[in-house]
Design a protein around this motif. Sequence first.
Motif, short mmCIF file in Angstrom:
data_model
loop_
_atom_site.label_atom_id
_atom_site.label_comp_id
_atom_site.label_asym_id
_atom_site.label_seq_id
_atom_site.Cartn_x
_atom_site.Cartn_y
_atom_site.Cartn_z
N LEU A 240 -9.22 2.56 2.91
CA LEU A 240 -8.00 2.74 3.69
C LEU A 240 -6.96 3.45 2.84
O LEU A 240 -6.80 3.15 1.66
N GLU A 241 -6.24 4.40 3.46
CA GLU A 241 -5.14 5.06 2.75
C GLU A 241 -4.04 5.44 3.73
O GLU A 241 -4.27 5.56 4.94
N VAL A 242 -2.84 5.64 3.20
CA VAL A 242 -1.70 6.13 3.97
C VAL A 242 -1.69 7.64 3.86
O VAL A 242 -1.69 8.19 2.75
N VAL A 243 -1.69 8.36 4.99
CA VAL A 243 -1.69 9.82 4.95
C VAL A 243 -0.37 10.43 5.41
O VAL A 243 -0.13 11.61 5.19
N ALA A 244 0.48 9.66 6.05
CA ALA A 244 1.80 10.14 6.46
C ALA A 244 2.72 8.94 6.60
O ALA A 244 2.27 7.85 6.98
N MET B 17 0.86 -1.18 0.00
CA MET B 17 0.00 0.00 0.00
C MET B 17 0.90 1.24 0.00
O MET B 17 1.86 1.30 0.76
N VAL B 18 0.57 2.21 -0.85
CA VAL B 18 1.42 3.38 -0.99
C VAL B 18 0.61 4.65 -0.77
O VAL B 18 -0.62 4.68 -0.96
N LYS B 19 1.30 5.70 -0.36
CA LYS B 19 0.65 6.99 -0.15
C LYS B 19 0.11 7.51 -1.47
O LYS B 19 0.76 7.42 -2.50
N GLY B 20 -1.11 8.05 -1.43
CA GLY B 20 -1.74 8.57 -2.62
C GLY B 20 -2.74 7.64 -3.25
O GLY B 20 -3.47 8.04 -4.17
N ALA B 21 -2.82 6.41 -2.76
CA ALA B 21 -3.79 5.44 -3.27
C ALA B 21 -4.81 5.12 -2.18
O ALA B 21 -4.57 5.36 -0.99
N SER B 22 -5.95 4.57 -2.59
CA SER B 22 -7.01 4.18 -1.66
C SER B 22 -7.33 2.71 -1.89
O SER B 22 -7.34 2.23 -3.04
N VAL C 295 1.03 6.66 9.26
CA VAL C 295 -0.29 6.98 9.80
C VAL C 295 -1.30 6.66 8.71
O VAL C 295 -1.14 7.08 7.55
N TYR C 296 -2.32 5.89 9.08
CA TYR C 296 -3.36 5.47 8.14
C TYR C 296 -4.67 6.18 8.46
O TYR C 296 -4.97 6.50 9.61
N LYS C 297 -5.45 6.39 7.40
CA LYS C 297 -6.82 6.91 7.53
C LYS C 297 -7.78 5.83 7.03
O LYS C 297 -7.65 5.33 5.91
N LEU C 298 -8.75 5.49 7.86
CA LEU C 298 -9.76 4.50 7.52
C LEU C 298 -11.12 5.17 7.62
O LEU C 298 -11.47 5.69 8.68
N VAL C 299 -11.89 5.16 6.53
CA VAL C 299 -13.24 5.71 6.55
C VAL C 299 -14.22 4.56 6.39
O VAL C 299 -14.22 3.86 5.36
#
Length: 491
Positions: free
Chosen positions: A347-351, A254-259, A332-336
């Motif tokens: 799920l995405e990587v935000v930092a 999983m990479v930053k900028g993808a969902s 740091v991950y963001k999960l909605v």
Amino acid sequence: MKRKITIACLATGLAFTSCQNKNVETPEEKPNGNIVFGNLSKEPAFVYAMPGFESMNITTLISSSDKLSGTPDFVFAGQPDGAGFMKEENTDGYVMITNHEITQSVSRVYLDKTFKPVRGEYIVDGIGGITRLCSATLANKKTHGFSYFLTAGESGEESMVHAIDPLAPASEKSSKDRVKPALGKASMENAVPLPSDVSNGKTYIVIGEDQSYSTNHQSAGQLIMYVADKVGDLDGGKLYALKRKDDDYVETNMVKGASYDVSFVEITNAAKSTGKEINQKNLDNKAIRFSRVEDVDYRKGAGKGREIYFTATGESSDGTNPKAGLTMWGRVYKLVLNADNMLTGKLEVVAEGDSDPGNNLINPDNLCVTENYVYIQEDGDSYYPAAKHDSYIWQLDIATKAYKPWLNMKHNRNDAAWQTAYNQSGQLLKFGSWEYGAMNDISDIIGVPNTFTVNIHSHTWQSDKFVNADGAGVNTNKEGGQVVIIRNVQK
């Protein structure tokens, strides 16, 4: 006799000041008529604001060396981590509940109407705590529909979550029967109930598993969610672990900028399973293998509690090289979660720190999420040789995803007196020798906007006077700790 206490507010975290900022240690002020903001500890603040945030006011609340007038023998133990605050109606005072990680204990400190600590006691000691207690969440009826101090055990895969009554008498501090097997067994960091306005009459508790990858624990760390059909039911629900819908369980894929589409898959018969069995079920279910899920928090604001942030603190095989498939410097991950099915989401990587090693994030641990920001607290005491700064708290703008250093530790390496006072272990010269515990929004409780507390694990500050603070006699650690108050925090 039990005192009536009203739980008024919850968030996650704590902080400290520095002589490097001339304007952060303020004289006594009374902005709401009662609360007095001045340095209440005999020790100076252990943190300072980073450039661009000089308008913050940082004052001390309590340190391990302080003597409280009502209980002069009480010692506020080291490694203060998860915490929560409540209003005590009968006295116009307040109560602070704090985990002390290394002593496996939970303290309760009473503050008067000016917010000055006046007495303390332990409601969980090293016997009742059973395992190390790290982050924690003070659930309250107004926000979550039920009231407990949820503190997670973190001493191996058989550790459990404790549900502690914040009103519990201190005489019960050694009780071991307050754990909740239905919330699983794992090396856990925090157990965070989602707010009632998104839970639709159910109980959702998100749990971070702070487990390293190893040959006998190949599932590494998971993001776990407990779901019960009744509000406050901590015994009859089901347990789930997060997985990608395409079954790819490798974190670094999983990479930053993808969902990524994700869902929670059930861990069957979790309440009666051992931690080792749960670990195997996560392998079988292809749950995502995160590199140590430490803290979890949700976005504040009406209807926003389905937006969840969590850290993967990272791990290394030798301090220099990453383990295959896992973040080393941390993420740091963001999960909605989807409103129509909260067992699914994006799920995405935000930092992340791996793209700029040593300069960017270093082992993010605790989190505090407000309406518009994520405060990312580092646990830099892993001593990676390539680390180039001490433990920061970063401020991440939710809207832009940009983040910058917000707070720093006061190590004062060229100050001989400081080193004598706070470097008994000799480790303070290393980057990241201290770490942060909880960061809490206390604004609504005390009636002063934009006011937070931050906890400090000042590992190198050691004294025989701090040993056996909880009286359990099961730990010889002699570290001190501190809590600071920070005002003018952007929310």
